[in-house]
Design a protein around this motif. Structure first.
Motif, PDB file in Angstrom:
ATOM      1  N   ARG A 108     -17.145   1.261   6.174  1.00  0.00           N
ATOM      2  CA  ARG A 108     -16.377   0.528   7.182  1.00  0.00           C
ATOM      3  C   ARG A 108     -17.057   0.625   8.546  1.00  0.00           C
ATOM      4  NH1 ARG A 108     -10.276   2.303   8.684  1.00  0.00           N
ATOM      5  NH2 ARG A 108     -11.383   4.196   9.248  1.00  0.00           N
TER       6      ARG A 108
ATOM      7  N   LEU B 194      -6.323   0.350  -3.192  1.00  0.00           N
ATOM      8  CA  LEU B 194      -5.833   0.918  -1.941  1.00  0.00           C
ATOM      9  C   LEU B 194      -6.453   2.315  -1.777  1.00  0.00           C
ATOM     10  CD1 LEU B 194      -2.106  -0.215  -2.118  1.00  0.00           C
ATOM     11  CD2 LEU B 194      -3.809  -0.919  -0.427  1.00  0.00           C
TER      12      LEU B 194
ATOM     13  N   HIS C  14     -11.510  10.646   7.278  1.00  0.00           N
ATOM     14  CA  HIS C  14     -11.831   9.211   7.179  1.00  0.00           C
ATOM     15  C   HIS C  14     -10.925   8.238   7.934  1.00  0.00           C
ATOM     16  CE1 HIS C  14      -8.719   8.547   4.201  1.00  0.00           C
ATOM     17  NE2 HIS C  14      -9.161   9.589   3.514  1.00  0.00           N
ATOM     18  N   GLY C  15      -9.594   8.473   8.030  1.00  0.00           N
ATOM     19  CA  GLY C  15      -8.730   7.550   8.779  1.00  0.00           C
ATOM     20  C   GLY C  15      -8.718   6.134   8.242  1.00  0.00           C
ATOM     21  N   LEU C  16      -8.830   5.982   6.919  1.00  0.00           N
ATOM     22  CA  LEU C  16      -8.717   4.635   6.344  1.00  0.00           C
ATOM     23  C   LEU C  16      -7.297   4.118   6.546  1.00  0.00           C
ATOM     24  CD1 LEU C  16     -10.636   5.067   2.968  1.00  0.00           C
ATOM     25  CD2 LEU C  16     -11.439   4.051   5.101  1.00  0.00           C
ATOM     26  N   PHE C  17      -7.164   2.784   6.663  1.00  0.00           N
ATOM     27  CA  PHE C  17      -5.834   2.207   6.831  1.00  0.00           C
ATOM     28  C   PHE C  17      -5.145   2.191   5.470  1.00  0.00           C
ATOM     29  CE2 PHE C  17      -8.311  -0.278  10.173  1.00  0.00           C
ATOM     30  CZ  PHE C  17      -8.076   0.682  11.127  1.00  0.00           C
ATOM     31  N   PRO C  18      -4.067   2.973   5.312  1.00  0.00           N
ATOM     32  CA  PRO C  18      -3.495   3.154   3.972  1.00  0.00           C
ATOM     33  C   PRO C  18      -2.855   1.885   3.415  1.00  0.00           C
ATOM     34  CG  PRO C  18      -2.187   4.314   5.628  1.00  0.00           C
ATOM     35  CD  PRO C  18      -3.394   3.780   6.332  1.00  0.00           C
ATOM     36  N   HIS C  19      -2.509   0.944   4.296  1.00  0.00           N
ATOM     37  CA  HIS C  19      -1.824  -0.260   3.824  1.00  0.00           C
ATOM     38  C   HIS C  19      -2.795  -1.399   3.569  1.00  0.00           C
ATOM     39  CE1 HIS C  19      -2.412  -0.636   8.066  1.00  0.00           C
ATOM     40  NE2 HIS C  19      -1.935  -1.854   8.126  1.00  0.00           N
ATOM     41  N   ARG C  20      -4.088  -1.132   3.732  1.00  0.00           N
ATOM     42  CA  ARG C  20      -5.073  -2.186   3.527  1.00  0.00           C
ATOM     43  C   ARG C  20      -5.983  -1.812   2.365  1.00  0.00           C
ATOM     44  NH1 ARG C  20      -3.595  -6.226   6.496  1.00  0.00           N
ATOM     45  NH2 ARG C  20      -3.014  -5.774   8.625  1.00  0.00           N
ATOM     46  N   THR C  21      -6.431  -2.828   1.640  1.00  0.00           N
ATOM     47  CA  THR C  21      -7.329  -2.551   0.518  1.00  0.00           C
ATOM     48  C   THR C  21      -8.670  -2.050   1.031  1.00  0.00           C
ATOM     49  OG1 THR C  21      -8.255  -4.768   0.523  1.00  0.00           O
ATOM     50  CG2 THR C  21      -6.304  -4.419  -0.859  1.00  0.00           C
TER      51      THR C  21
ATOM     52  N   GLU D  76     -10.492  -4.808   2.710  1.00  0.00           N
ATOM     53  CA  GLU D  76      -9.948  -5.112   4.040  1.00  0.00           C
ATOM     54  C   GLU D  76     -10.325  -4.040   5.045  1.00  0.00           C
ATOM     55  OE1 GLU D  76      -5.957  -7.428   2.498  1.00  0.00           O
ATOM     56  OE2 GLU D  76      -5.884  -5.312   3.027  1.00  0.00           O
TER      57      GLU D  76
END
Ligand SMILES: Nc1ncnc2c1ncn2[C@@H]1O[C@H](COP(=O)(O)OP(=O)(O)O)[C@@H](O)[C@H]1O
Ligand SMILES: [Mg+2]
Lengths: 310, 246
Positions: A148, A132, A84-91, A94
């Motif tokens: 996303r 998160l 998935h590569g979700l941005f770990p620092h963004r909710t 976001e």
């Protein structure tokens, strides 16, 4: 519509994608299948120009993808990867809002879209919007990844082994969800997998790759019945089990209620024979007819393939 | 944070403030260390202003080190800058292995006495931890996250600012903290080239064999280092929370 023309990628002496051409109809799902290292990911990434081709070109609705800067092109193309590569620092909210923000959407519109997508993917916005990524399960993370990618209503969705990291039960659910969502938004999907069953389950058309070459690009039933290459039959070996399964079921047992135009088949014919007949005649459905002429029901290609699913 | 540790830190802070504000009230404590009727508390300058001057020098040097080290770290992790990695690493390592005293000796003829040579020495000495931490921070951003960022249509610059730097931030800040703490102590040598700082107190103690002075200079420096370390750690926690939520 995506038109891939003689697309080639070389690294030094090795050619990892070799003059591949195919067309993906608007609103359809094309699955690229092949063994590991056959060039599937490279082919997919040349469509959104994460990798620049050595030669050949890609047209999106008739327009060469090189006619705009790569990062602008990618904002119009959804992209989902394994893990998935979700941005770990963004909710979660976001993360989903990434492309709409890049495109400069109004906040209210972004918020509405995020809520809509969370709801579509059965994630309660009140619970998950502000979470998160690490607080979600693997299946939920994967859904957020797809949400996303769809956020800015892309014309095309590219997916590279999107369900590879999921366990079988969750994977089957994710595949169903994809079919459902693809139907709802009418998105054109190109999906890479090494799993033939997944290819048959999802693909309107399947592209079989080996050693950088596209061996066959056809409807699933065609691949089964008329494999263009011994490798294709080997790849469909799994599917052959499905064919064996189909030889055990008769048309009479599987017939759906209702009448149909297509060719007439006997209730005692096996589904394998019916499928063969359908593919041969190019019809979508067959009539199941008794010896005395009574119509017992109908059979569609999709219904037959569904019976063959393990 | 455990309660005992918090109490200890607040105690250290109170002690430091009290000593810098009213050093004379601690005279009885240091009197046994001052021999032959020497003054027990440093009396050739204001301890508070010396401490603040030293802190100022250290912070200025750390700001410069951070700017350069993070800049270099970003440069050598870009495809176009990868070739500069060995060179940058060598330079930064020299900055750390070349003794600060020697840097002072080299710098004085070039820039004169005072704060400038000290700043140069501290700047060079503080680069390494920030540079290495920036590298690790940037290189450990998961490949899938980077690919997703590019795949979503972020430009290289957007990806750096919105994804890579925020994710590397915890490690970068840790590097800055290390650099700061090391340099609070190292900064005392600046006094050998007439920079204002607590080294003055220690040198005065050495010259007049006054252990009380040496101890005062050392204690204030040590307390500042510890409190700076903790203060930075607290700041990092706050910052990271806001990065995660903004
Ligand atoms: N940057 C690269 N340089 C050289 N070879 C590469 C590079 N990227 C991929 N390859 C090679 O290209 C082939 C196809 O890779 P890939 O498209 O990732 O295959 P798949 O997704 O089908 O597993 C592999 O043999 C891989 O080793
Ligand atoms: Mg791959």
């Amino acid at each position: 519509m995506i038109t891939v023309e003689k697309l080639t990628k070389r690294y030094g002496e090795t050619t990892v994608v070799d003059e591949v051409s195919f067309t993906v109809e608007r609103g359809s799902i094309t699955v690229i299948v092949g063994t590991s290292g056959s060039g599937k990911s490279t082919l997919l990434r040349m469509i959104n120009r994460l990798i620049e081709p050595s030669s050949g070109r890609v047209l999106l609705d008739g327009r060469d993808t090189r006619s705009e800067p790569a990062h602008l092109l990618r904002r119009r193309i959804g992209y989902v990867i394994q893990g998935h590569g979700l941005f770990p620092h963004r909710t979660v909210a976001e993360n989903i809002a990434t492309v709409p923000r890049l495109l400069g959407w109004q906040e209210a519109r972004i918020e509405a879209r995020v809520r809509e997508l969370l709801t579509v993917f059965s994630l309660d916005p009140a619970v998950y919007a502000q979470a998160l990524p690490h607080q979600l399960s693997g299946g939920q993370q994967q859904r957020v990844g797809v949400a996303r990618a769809l956020a800015a209503e892309p014309v095309v969705l590219l997916m590279d082994e999107p369900f590879g990291a999921l366990d079988p039960i969750i994977r089957a659910k994710a595949q169903d969800d994809l079919l459902d969502i693809q139907g709802r938004f009418g998105t054109t999907v190109v999906l890479v997998t090494h799993d033939m069953d997944e290819a048959f389950r999802l693909g309107d058309r399947v592209a079989v790759m080996s050693g950088g070459k596209l061996l066959q690009y056809d409807r699933p039933a065609e691949l089964l019945v008329h494999p263009a290459d011994p490798f294709v039959s080997r790849m469909t070996g799994l599917a052959e089990r499905a064919m064996r399964l189909l030889s055990l079921i008769t048309a009479g047992e599987a017939a759906l209620p209702g009448a149909a135009e297509g060719p007439a088949v006997a209730p005692t014919a096996t589904l394998r024979e019916v499928l063969s007949e359908l593919v041969w005649s190019g019809a979508d459905a067959a009539r199941v007819v008794d010896a005395d002429g009574t119509v017992r029901g109908r059979l569609t290609v999709a219904a037959i393939l569904a019976r063959g699913a393990p | 944070m455990p309660r005992a540790a918090t109490v200890l830190r607040l105690g250290a802070l109170a002690l430091l403030i009290a000593f810098l504000a009213k050093p004379q009230s601690f005279a009885p404590l240091f009197a046994p260390l001052a021999q032959y009727g020497a003054p027990p508390i440093y009396d050739q300058g204001n301890l508070l202003s010396l401490a603040l001057a030293q802190l100022g020098t250290v912070c200025l040097a750390a700001a410069a080190s951070t700017l350069v080290a993070v800049g270099l770290g970003v440069l050598v992790t870009r495809p176009s800058g990868a070739q500069f990695l060995p060179l940058s690493r060598t330079l930064v390592n020299i900055g750390q292995t070349f003794p600060p005293v020697a840097v002072l000796a080299v710098a004085v003829p070039l820039v004169g006495f005072g704060e400038k040579p000290t700043l140069i020495a501290l700047f060079a000495y503080g680069l390494l931890p920030i540079f290495e931490n920036t590298l690790v921070g940037l290189k450990t951003v998961p490949g899938a996250v980077l690919e997703a960022a590019s795949g979503m249509g972020m430009s290289a610059r957007q990806r750096l600012l919105a994804v890579e730097l925020p994710l590397a931030m915890p490690l970068i800040l840790e590097g800055v903290r290390l650099s700061l703490v090391i340099n609070v102590g190292t900064a005392t040598i600046g006094s050998t080239v007439a920079a204002k700082g607590l080294g003055e107190v220690i040198i005065a103690g050495l010259l007049s064999s006054n252990t009380a002075f040496i101890l005062q200079g050392g204690l204030v420096t040590g307390l500042m280092a510890i409190l700076l370390y903790d203060g930075m750690a607290a700041l990092e926690r706050r910052l990271l929370r806001s990065v995660a939520l903004d």
